[in-house]
Design a protein around this motif. Structure first.
Motif, PDB file in Angstrom:
ATOM      1  N   PRO A  27      -7.585   9.579  -6.232  1.00  0.00           N
ATOM      2  CA  PRO A  27      -7.311  11.068  -5.614  1.00  0.00           C
ATOM      3  C   PRO A  27      -6.286  10.970  -4.620  1.00  0.00           C
ATOM      4  O   PRO A  27      -5.747   9.854  -4.080  1.00  0.00           O
ATOM      5  CB  PRO A  27      -8.691  11.134  -5.061  1.00  0.00           C
ATOM      6  N   ALA A  28      -5.647  12.223  -4.613  1.00  0.00           N
ATOM      7  CA  ALA A  28      -4.606  12.520  -3.496  1.00  0.00           C
ATOM      8  C   ALA A  28      -5.134  12.147  -2.280  1.00  0.00           C
ATOM      9  O   ALA A  28      -6.178  11.984  -1.807  1.00  0.00           O
ATOM     10  CB  ALA A  28      -4.278  13.967  -3.815  1.00  0.00           C
ATOM     11  N   LYS A  29      -4.192  11.719  -1.359  1.00  0.00           N
ATOM     12  CA  LYS A  29      -4.313  11.284   0.091  1.00  0.00           C
ATOM     13  C   LYS A  29      -5.376  10.130   0.317  1.00  0.00           C
ATOM     14  O   LYS A  29      -5.745  10.182   1.292  1.00  0.00           O
ATOM     15  CB  LYS A  29      -4.859  12.527   0.959  1.00  0.00           C
ATOM     16  N   THR A  30      -5.277   9.091  -0.768  1.00  0.00           N
ATOM     17  CA  THR A  30      -5.899   8.094  -0.589  1.00  0.00           C
ATOM     18  C   THR A  30      -4.899   6.676  -0.622  1.00  0.00           C
ATOM     19  O   THR A  30      -4.214   6.677  -1.420  1.00  0.00           O
ATOM     20  CB  THR A  30      -6.878   7.935  -1.846  1.00  0.00           C
ATOM     21  N   TRP A  31      -5.201   5.828   0.326  1.00  0.00           N
ATOM     22  CA  TRP A  31      -4.461   4.676   0.658  1.00  0.00           C
ATOM     23  C   TRP A  31      -4.910   3.706  -0.581  1.00  0.00           C
ATOM     24  O   TRP A  31      -5.889   3.446  -0.703  1.00  0.00           O
ATOM     25  CB  TRP A  31      -4.385   4.255   1.954  1.00  0.00           C
ATOM     26  N   PHE A  32      -3.956   3.188  -1.337  1.00  0.00           N
ATOM     27  CA  PHE A  32      -4.288   2.186  -2.344  1.00  0.00           C
ATOM     28  C   PHE A  32      -3.031   1.207  -2.694  1.00  0.00           C
ATOM     29  O   PHE A  32      -1.982   1.369  -2.104  1.00  0.00           O
ATOM     30  CB  PHE A  32      -4.603   2.854  -3.517  1.00  0.00           C
ATOM     31  N   ALA A  33      -3.478   0.141  -3.021  1.00  0.00           N
ATOM     32  CA  ALA A  33      -2.511  -1.031  -3.481  1.00  0.00           C
ATOM     33  C   ALA A  33      -3.208  -1.699  -4.529  1.00  0.00           C
ATOM     34  O   ALA A  33      -4.297  -1.754  -4.778  1.00  0.00           O
ATOM     35  CB  ALA A  33      -2.361  -1.862  -2.164  1.00  0.00           C
ATOM     36  N   LEU A  40      -7.510  -4.258  -7.288  1.00  0.00           N
ATOM     37  CA  LEU A  40      -7.275  -2.779  -6.775  1.00  0.00           C
ATOM     38  C   LEU A  40      -7.947  -2.741  -5.138  1.00  0.00           C
ATOM     39  O   LEU A  40      -9.279  -2.976  -5.097  1.00  0.00           O
ATOM     40  CB  LEU A  40      -7.883  -1.804  -7.780  1.00  0.00           C
ATOM     41  N   MET A  41      -7.046  -2.210  -4.020  1.00  0.00           N
ATOM     42  CA  MET A  41      -7.548  -2.095  -2.825  1.00  0.00           C
ATOM     43  C   MET A  41      -7.578  -0.487  -2.631  1.00  0.00           C
ATOM     44  O   MET A  41      -6.225   0.049  -2.930  1.00  0.00           O
ATOM     45  CB  MET A  41      -6.750  -2.814  -1.812  1.00  0.00           C
ATOM     46  N   VAL A  42      -8.405   0.005  -2.337  1.00  0.00           N
ATOM     47  CA  VAL A  42      -8.580   1.687  -2.140  1.00  0.00           C
ATOM     48  C   VAL A  42      -9.464   1.921  -0.774  1.00  0.00           C
ATOM     49  O   VAL A  42     -10.499   1.488  -0.502  1.00  0.00           O
ATOM     50  CB  VAL A  42      -9.181   2.390  -3.388  1.00  0.00           C
ATOM     51  N   ASN A  43      -8.498   2.430   0.178  1.00  0.00           N
ATOM     52  CA  ASN A  43      -9.016   2.843   1.514  1.00  0.00           C
ATOM     53  C   ASN A  43      -9.822   1.352   1.913  1.00  0.00           C
ATOM     54  O   ASN A  43     -10.900   1.453   2.837  1.00  0.00           O
ATOM     55  CB  ASN A  43      -9.983   4.036   1.467  1.00  0.00           C
ATOM     56  N   PRO A  56       0.844  -1.322  -0.081  1.00  0.00           N
ATOM     57  CA  PRO A  56       0.080  -0.055   0.038  1.00  0.00           C
ATOM     58  C   PRO A  56       0.839   1.133  -0.018  1.00  0.00           C
ATOM     59  O   PRO A  56       1.867   1.422   0.578  1.00  0.00           O
ATOM     60  CB  PRO A  56      -0.872  -0.060   1.086  1.00  0.00           C
ATOM     61  N   GLN A  57       0.386   2.025  -0.395  1.00  0.00           N
ATOM     62  CA  GLN A  57       0.898   3.571  -0.891  1.00  0.00           C
ATOM     63  C   GLN A  57      -0.055   4.686  -0.720  1.00  0.00           C
ATOM     64  O   GLN A  57      -1.268   4.253  -1.113  1.00  0.00           O
ATOM     65  CB  GLN A  57       1.894   3.695  -1.766  1.00  0.00           C
ATOM     66  N   GLN A  58       0.529   5.881  -0.656  1.00  0.00           N
ATOM     67  CA  GLN A  58      -0.676   6.985  -0.719  1.00  0.00           C
ATOM     68  C   GLN A  58       0.476   8.295  -0.938  1.00  0.00           C
ATOM     69  O   GLN A  58       1.537   8.429  -0.753  1.00  0.00           O
ATOM     70  CB  GLN A  58      -0.993   7.280   0.738  1.00  0.00           C
ATOM     71  N   HIS A  59      -0.136   9.072  -1.872  1.00  0.00           N
ATOM     72  CA  HIS A  59       0.477  10.160  -2.452  1.00  0.00           C
ATOM     73  C   HIS A  59      -0.209  11.428  -1.811  1.00  0.00           C
ATOM     74  O   HIS A  59      -1.496  11.588  -2.122  1.00  0.00           O
ATOM     75  CB  HIS A  59       0.415  10.341  -3.823  1.00  0.00           C
ATOM     76  N   GLU A  60       0.267  12.229  -1.098  1.00  0.00           N
ATOM     77  CA  GLU A  60      -0.262  13.141  -0.284  1.00  0.00           C
ATOM     78  C   GLU A  60      -0.714  14.508  -1.246  1.00  0.00           C
ATOM     79  O   GLU A  60      -1.723  15.012  -1.082  1.00  0.00           O
ATOM     80  CB  GLU A  60       0.996  14.056   0.780  1.00  0.00           C
ATOM     81  N   ALA A  61       0.202  14.653  -2.254  1.00  0.00           N
ATOM     82  CA  ALA A  61      -0.348  16.175  -3.095  1.00  0.00           C
ATOM     83  C   ALA A  61      -0.428  15.703  -4.617  1.00  0.00           C
ATOM     84  O   ALA A  61      -0.369  16.337  -5.455  1.00  0.00           O
ATOM     85  CB  ALA A  61       0.750  17.040  -2.966  1.00  0.00           C
ATOM     86  N   ALA A  62      -0.479  14.335  -4.800  1.00  0.00           N
ATOM     87  CA  ALA A  62      -0.968  13.991  -6.338  1.00  0.00           C
ATOM     88  C   ALA A  62      -1.803  12.743  -6.595  1.00  0.00           C
ATOM     89  O   ALA A  62      -2.040  12.043  -5.745  1.00  0.00           O
ATOM     90  CB  ALA A  62       0.341  13.507  -6.852  1.00  0.00           C
TER      91      ALA A  62
END
Length: 118
Positions: A78-84, A60-63, A41-47
């Motif tokens: 969207p930005a600031k969303t955890w996904f893998a 796809l796993m999102v939040n 999992p990863q998250q991009h704060e501003a992208a």
């Protein structure tokens, strides 16, 4: 994993060099995922992130929620969303991944590219 910018026109993908220093703040990469391989999992704060599945199938796993993404589909995260995501098939999956600011950078210009069929 290679770092290439790309444009998608229908079923055609055109790779170009990353515009480092060109004033655009984005990254584009192509991934080849082996069967059962996972990214995140990863998250991009501003992208925001856009995934395009060229071949294979992903889970796809999102939040915390999961869904199936078949070849020919794309997903915007969207930005600031955890996904893998992971390859759920028995063959390699080919994925294009673009990460960019959710709003155009100041001074960026809109570019329109037309690609004629060969």
């Amino acid at each position: 994993m290679s770092r290439h910018a790309f444009f998608i026109a229908g079923d055609r993908v055109v790779h170009v060099a990353n515009p480092c220093g060109a004033g655009f703040q984005y990254q584009a990469q192509s991934h080849v995922l082996s069967p059962r391989a996972q990214v995140g999992p990863q998250q991009h704060e501003a992208a925001e992130t856009v995934l395009v599945v060229q071949q294979g199938a992903l889970e796809l796993m999102v939040n915390g929620a999961a869904g199936y993404v078949p070849a020919g589909s794309f997903v915007r995260i969207p930005a600031k969303t955890w996904f893998a995501y992971r390859n759920v098939g028995d063959v390699a999956a080919f994925v294009l991944c673009r990460t960019a600011p959710p709003q155009p950078a100041r001074g960026a210009r809109k570019i329109t590219i037309q690609i004629a069929a060969a």
